[in-house]
Write an enzyme that holds these catalytic residues in place. Structure first.
Site, mmCIF file in Angstrom:
data_model
loop_
_atom_site.group_PDB
_atom_site.id
_atom_site.type_symbol
_atom_site.label_atom_id
_atom_site.label_comp_id
_atom_site.label_asym_id
_atom_site.label_seq_id
_atom_site.Cartn_x
_atom_site.Cartn_y
_atom_site.Cartn_z
ATOM 1 C CE LYS A 25 -15.895 15.231 9.565
ATOM 2 N NZ LYS A 25 -17.290 15.348 9.108
ATOM 3 N NE ARG A 95 -17.621 11.499 11.217
ATOM 4 C CZ ARG A 95 -16.660 11.620 12.113
ATOM 5 N NH1 ARG A 95 -15.862 10.586 12.365
ATOM 6 N NH2 ARG A 95 -16.473 12.754 12.741
ATOM 7 N N GLY A 104 -20.521 22.196 9.862
ATOM 8 C CA GLY A 104 -21.975 22.271 9.714
ATOM 9 C C GLY A 104 -22.462 22.357 8.290
ATOM 10 C CG MET A 106 -20.234 19.095 3.676
ATOM 11 S SD MET A 106 -21.022 19.601 2.150
ATOM 12 C CE MET A 106 -20.211 18.488 1.065
ATOM 13 N NE ARG A 351 -13.040 20.608 13.404
ATOM 14 C CZ ARG A 351 -14.314 20.506 13.068
ATOM 15 N NH1 ARG A 351 -14.648 20.160 11.857
ATOM 16 N NH2 ARG A 351 -15.250 20.732 13.952
ATOM 17 C CG HIS A 467 -24.198 26.894 13.352
ATOM 18 N ND1 HIS A 467 -24.669 28.140 13.000
ATOM 19 C CD2 HIS A 467 -23.643 26.373 12.246
ATOM 20 C CE1 HIS A 467 -24.423 28.338 11.719
ATOM 21 N NE2 HIS A 467 -23.806 27.276 11.234
ATOM 22 C CB SER A 776 3.000 56.853 -3.936
ATOM 23 O OG SER A 776 2.065 56.183 -3.129
ATOM 24 C CB CYS A 843 -0.704 55.405 -1.005
ATOM 25 S SG CYS A 843 -1.067 56.240 -2.545
ATOM 26 C CE1 TYR A 863 4.686 54.336 0.830
ATOM 27 C CE2 TYR A 863 6.936 54.678 0.086
ATOM 28 C CZ TYR A 863 5.610 55.059 0.097
ATOM 29 O OH TYR A 863 5.194 56.137 -0.622
HETATM 30 P P1 ADP Z 1 -19.290 17.505 11.309
HETATM 31 O O1 ADP Z 1 -18.377 17.597 10.144
HETATM 32 O O2 ADP Z 1 -20.524 18.307 11.161
HETATM 33 O O3 ADP Z 1 -18.571 17.702 12.589
HETATM 34 P P2 ADP Z 1 -19.162 14.687 11.803
HETATM 35 O O4 ADP Z 1 -18.972 13.779 10.645
HETATM 36 O O5 ADP Z 1 -17.978 14.968 12.609
HETATM 37 O O6 ADP Z 1 -19.844 16.014 11.293
HETATM 38 O O7 ADP Z 1 -20.299 14.052 12.668
HETATM 39 C C1 ADP Z 1 -20.929 14.749 13.670
HETATM 40 C C2 ADP Z 1 -20.933 13.970 14.945
HETATM 41 O O8 ADP Z 1 -21.464 12.688 14.747
HETATM 42 C C3 ADP Z 1 -19.559 13.713 15.486
HETATM 43 O O9 ADP Z 1 -19.126 14.758 16.275
HETATM 44 C C4 ADP Z 1 -19.755 12.492 16.317
HETATM 45 O O10 ADP Z 1 -20.130 12.856 17.606
HETATM 46 C C5 ADP Z 1 -20.868 11.790 15.635
HETATM 47 N N1 ADP Z 1 -20.322 10.631 14.916
HETATM 48 C C6 ADP Z 1 -19.801 10.579 13.683
HETATM 49 N N2 ADP Z 1 -19.366 9.341 13.400
HETATM 50 C C7 ADP Z 1 -19.615 8.597 14.481
HETATM 51 C C8 ADP Z 1 -19.389 7.230 14.812
HETATM 52 N N3 ADP Z 1 -18.796 6.397 13.956
HETATM 53 N N4 ADP Z 1 -19.768 6.826 16.022
HETATM 54 C C9 ADP Z 1 -20.350 7.671 16.891
HETATM 55 N N5 ADP Z 1 -20.598 8.935 16.658
HETATM 56 C C10 ADP Z 1 -20.237 9.421 15.447
HETATM 57 MG MG MG Z 2 -17.238 16.725 13.398
#
Ligand code: ADP
Ligand code: MG
Ligand code: MG
Length: 888
Positions: A25, A95, A104, A106, A351, A467, A776, A843, A863
């Site tokens: 990220k 984040r 999802g 962390m 990503r 999710h 084999s 095999c 093979y």
């Molecule tokens: P995940 O790894 O679970 O996707 P993120 O760190 O991407 O978690 O955060 C989840 C959501 O939080 C992001 O999709 C975004 O919509 C929101 N978010 C994160 N940082 C910001 C920010 N600086 N401003 C506004 N929204 C944010």
């Molecule tokens: Mg995200």
């Protein structure tokens, strides 16, 4: 040591190349900033801090706090704000981000920096009290849950109570004054649960959140995810702190997620969802049903909620342009997160998008055709194991479907199974060998183990990026999400649909390709190889060096394998032909015979049937090589077990039940795996090998006549430990070949070789190769005999070894390249020294395992042979191994 890297305003200290240090990220945010895209400024605390944190009893390097302060000031300069300021407060998100994306896993905290004073500044600036107090309550809840460990349900209860009291239905019914009340309730809850007031000092909030992100690297969810995806704990996570932008600042604000191509089908169309006046996780959590980004998608989905293209055309067009830029830049399909604050677009994440196997193939093929990537790259991009998804059944189009509802086609493939409502039930059902469908309102990271155990996942809430949908696609499981017409009452264990009630244990079928939910079991159709799949396989075939054969003994398997591109049979297990209902009696007669005469008589009955089996296989293989293994398992496996069976067989064969029982007892072994099996049978009962050799040769002659494509049978002697054993059996085969030649007047071409499945055979390969024209590697037995672990008994302890980290993998699934692999290498080297052109193959189950196939390439095997449905996986893995060895 530099611990913190900043980004924003068109520049960054980091870049996409720094994923190891900044996490995926952080690195991609830096890259987007460098590309001049609109990214809220921020900074990333490196994964090295995480490593340091765990190496030093959860403390930080001393310089870190100064670097964080400086970085905060730099973000402040870029935004014209000050962290903690009562007039123009800087608010941030905290984040997490590991090298590999862990969706999802962390937890992110938004709106950090809000407190009883800054909330007023936010309200003044936005000119919107309601927005400010809504943001504050979100912050307290998120922070309370993630950092302070207060159960999020407790917060939801407070909100629900307030709504009930005021007669509100939706969150949007609440006014600023209501949110103030809720905030008071939340703060009281935190104080009560933690014994301390909710932290008002933004700096304390920030360090609390940073610590929570690092702490979450070792939470149970993250550990499970890493185990399932082979991510080492040593990698650590980075923490990104970023200036907040607000998607919840009214009707001109929004937040969304998008893929630059359709992640389910791979179609080159922008694909995504958004919510107006919403923040971050609202989309993913499936709390409200999101709207489509493009008009085309809205129309296709027959949705009456307007698209982003309609409601915010400027932001939409800017976003479309950015999608193009990013896809070209990264040369791959992107998964993007964005927020629009009062009409202004902000990019929050980029990503490589997760995709189904079908989409992966289409995207790779189309990108190669577009000239964006090379064919080699296209071949390299597909995870061979993921093809398994396409090799799964789909619903027979002609089948009757008792449809009870439908949702979004979130992950393709169809599956039937018992309804379960919890992940623990799913595991229990799997454990007793049954199949289940996990049925939930929505899933959360706590459901990972249940999703793994289930054949498919059905949710009643959430979109294509919920999710459930994302994780199911990653796992290659069928998923139908957001089936809103179904009602799940997990507490009572009932699913209601169209007025009908289904309970746990009832069978349903889901079709992840159409989104249909169907009562009962539905006939399925076997998959086939065509379109982009076939095209990419063709490219793979041009690259690979190793041949791919199949393990097959039935005509159906042989045909399926040919359709999947098998180039011959690497292992035909003749014992499977003995079990056939029509011939088991003759087989038993043979086993029960006291004399060689008696055995010959019974074998004479089996011969024509066995010959016919081989004729069919040879015809299907049409000149391709076929390796036939002589009878391998101990004879007692063919004898009846229960009293009833004993009586029945005794009558049929014409012996007393007592005599039959004596024979069963006489054949019983303490350790059949290491007992009277393999070539030991042919040595004790040469008549069996004689019959099999004759059946093979006569079949080869017959099939050559019908097809005009002669097969050169490869006769394989199992479980050889010494050259003398092989010599003995080879003599029998040669003798029969001479006899059949004489009888038919036709020359017969054939080869005799052996399996290498005992350590002694591997070590003595040089002399065994004097007699063997091919080896084999039977790596199932070789693993068993090298480890001294019975593969039938391994289940009770091998899992513990893997869980405790004593073994990286189950060696029966992925070849132990160090130990068993060394024996393979030794046998290959020594065998080649004696016979330079000795043919080498594998095999065991490992022949279909991509990692093991990579190893086979390094040994230079000719093979690999695997089960029919893994043939495409092996073709691709062989191509990727060839690419890798070209580079090395
Ligand atoms: P995940 O790894 O679970 O996707 P993120 O760190 O991407 O978690 O955060 C989840 C959501 O939080 C992001 O999709 C975004 O919509 C929101 N978010 C994160 N940082 C910001 C920010 N600086 N401003 C506004 N929204 C944010
Ligand atoms: Mg995200
Ligand atoms: Mg074996």
């Amino acid at each position: 040591m530099k611990w913190v890297y900043t980004f924003g305003d068109g520049r960054a200290e980091g870049s996409a190349a720094m994923k190891e240090l900044l996490g995926g990220k952080g690195a991609n945010l830096a890259e987007m900033a460098n590309l001049g895209l609109p990214v809220p400024p921020g900074f990333t605390i490196t994964t090295e801090v995480c490593t340091w944190f765990y190496a030093h009893e959860r403390t930080y390097p001393v310089e870190l706090s100064l670097e964080v302060d400086e970085a905060l000031r730099s973000v402040g300069r870029k935004t014209g704000r000050v962290f903690g300021d009562a007039e123009r407060p800087l608010l941030v998100s905290v984040r997490s981000g590991a090298r590999a994306s862990m969706p999802g896993m962390m937890d992110t905290v938004l709106n950090l920096g809000l407190n009883d004073s800054t909330v007023n500044a936010l309200a003044r600036e936005a000119g919107d009290d309601r927005f400010a107090w809504d943001s504050y309550r979100r912050f307290i809840q998120m922070y309370g849950d993630v950092v302070l460990g207060v159960d999020h349900h407790a917060f939801e209860e407070i909100l629900d109570d307030h709504k009930d009291r005021e007669g509100y239905v939706l969150d949007t019914d609440l006014t600023a004054a209501d949110w103030r009340v809720v905030v008071e309730g939340y703060k009281a809850l935190v104080a009560e649960e933690t014994g301390e007031a909710f932290p008002q000092d933004p700096t304390a909030q920030l360090w609390g959140a940073i610590g929570a992100v690092f702490g979450s690297w070792m939470n149970a969810r993250a550990i499970t995810y890493r185990r399932l995806h082979d991510i080492p704990a040593s990698w650590g996570t980075a923490v990104t702190v970023q200036a907040m932008v607000f998607g919840n600042m009214g009707e001109t604000s929004a937040t969304g997620v998008a893929f630059t191509r359709n992640p389910s089908t791979g179609e080159k169309l922008l694909y995504g969802e958004f919510l107006v006046n919403a923040q971050g996780e609202d989309v993913v959590a499936g709390i409200r049903t999101p709207q489509d980004i493009t008009e085309a998608a809205r129309i296709a989905a027959r949705s009456d909620r307007p698209s982003l293209e309609r409601v915010m055309p400027d932001a939409f067009h800017e976003f479309v342009a950015i999608c193009g830029t990013l896809e070209k830049h990264y040369r791959d399909m992107q998964d993007l997160e964005f927020t629009i604050e009062r009409g202004k677009l902000w990019m929050l994440q980029a990503r490589s998008g997760k995709r189904t196997a079908e989409a992966a193939l289409r995207i790779a093929v189309e990108m190669a055709d577009e000239g964006l990537i090379t064919r080699d790259e296209a071949v390299g991009r597909i995870d061979p194991s993921s093809l398994d998804q396409l090799l799964h059944p789909t619903i027979d189009p002609g089948a009757h479907r008792d449809i009870i509802g439908s949702g979004l086609p979130a992950s393709p493939g169809a599956a039937s199974g018992e309804i379960v409502f919890t992940s623990d039930e799913a595991e229990a059902v799997k454990q007793r060998g049954a199949r289940c469908i996990l049925v939930r309102v929505e899933t959360s990271p706590e459901d990972i183990h249940g999703m793994h155990a289930a054949e498919g996942i059905l949710t009643t809430r959430g979109g294509m990026t919920s999710h459930a949908a994302v994780v199911a696609r990653g796992m290659g499981k069928p998923c139908v999400s957001g089936a809103g017409s179904l009602k799940v009452d997990a507490g009572r264990g009932v699913l209601t649909a169209l007025g009908r009630t289904f309970r746990a244990g009832d069978i349903i079928t889901i079709d992840g390709g159409t989104g249909q939910v169907i009562a009962g079991e539905v006939p399925m159709r076997q998959p086939e190889l065509s379109g982009n799949f076939a095209k990419l396989m063709g490219w793979a075939d041009e690259i690979r060096r190793m041949r791919v054969r199949t393990n097959a003994e039935t005509p159906a398997d042989a045909r399926a394998a040919r359709a999947f591109g098998a180039e011959g049979i690497g292992l035909c297990r003749t014992e499977h032909m003995f079990f056939d209902a029509g011939r088991i009696t003759a087989v038993r007669e043979m086993i029960l015979a006291d004399t060689s005469e008696g055995r010959r008589k019974a074998l004479a009955k089996i011969l024509p049937m066995q010959r016919q089996d081989f004729v069919e296989l040879f015809e299907i293989m049409h000149g391709l090589p076929v390796t036939i293994r002589l009878l391998d398992p101990p004879l007692h496996e063919f004898l009846p077990k229960t009293e009833g069976e004993l009586d029945e067989i005794a009558a049929a064969v014409g012996v007393t039940p007592e005599k039959l029982k004596d024979r069963v007892n006489a054949l019983a072994e303490f350790n059949p795996m290491l007992g009277h099996r393999g070539c030991r049978l042919a040595i004790s009962y040469p008549e069996i090998a004689e019959m099999q050799a004759r059946a093979i040769f006569e079949a080869a002659i017959a099939a050559a006549k019908t097809t005009g494509a002669p097969v050169i049978p490869e006769i394989m002697v199992p479980l050889v430990a010494t050259k003398a054993e092989l010599d003995y059996v080879k003599d029998i085969v040669d003798r029969i070949a001479a006899a059949v030649t004489k009888e038919s007047g036709l020359d017969i071409a054939y080869q005799v070789g052996t399996m290498i499945e005992l350590p002694r055979a591997a070590l003595r390969a040089a002399e065994i190769a004097e007699a063997a024209e091919f080896f084999s590697f039977g790596t199932n037995d070789l693993t068993q005999t090298t480890f001294g672990i019975s593969r039938d008994d391994a289940a009770s302890f091998l899992g513990t070894y893997v869980n405790k980290g004593l073994l990286a993998h189950d060696p029966f699934v992925s070849l132990d390249t160090e130990g068993v692999g060394e024996l393979v290498q030794i046998a290959a080297d020594r065998g080649r020294r004696t016979r330079a052109d000795i043919k080498l193959g594998i095999c065991g189950e490992h022949g279909g395992d991509p990692a093991s196939i990579g190893f086979c390439e390094t040994v230079g095997l000719d093979y690999v042979s695997c089960s029919p449905f893994r043939v495409p996986i092996a073709r691709l893995a062989a191509a990727q191994s060839a690419l890798k060895s070209r580079k090395a």
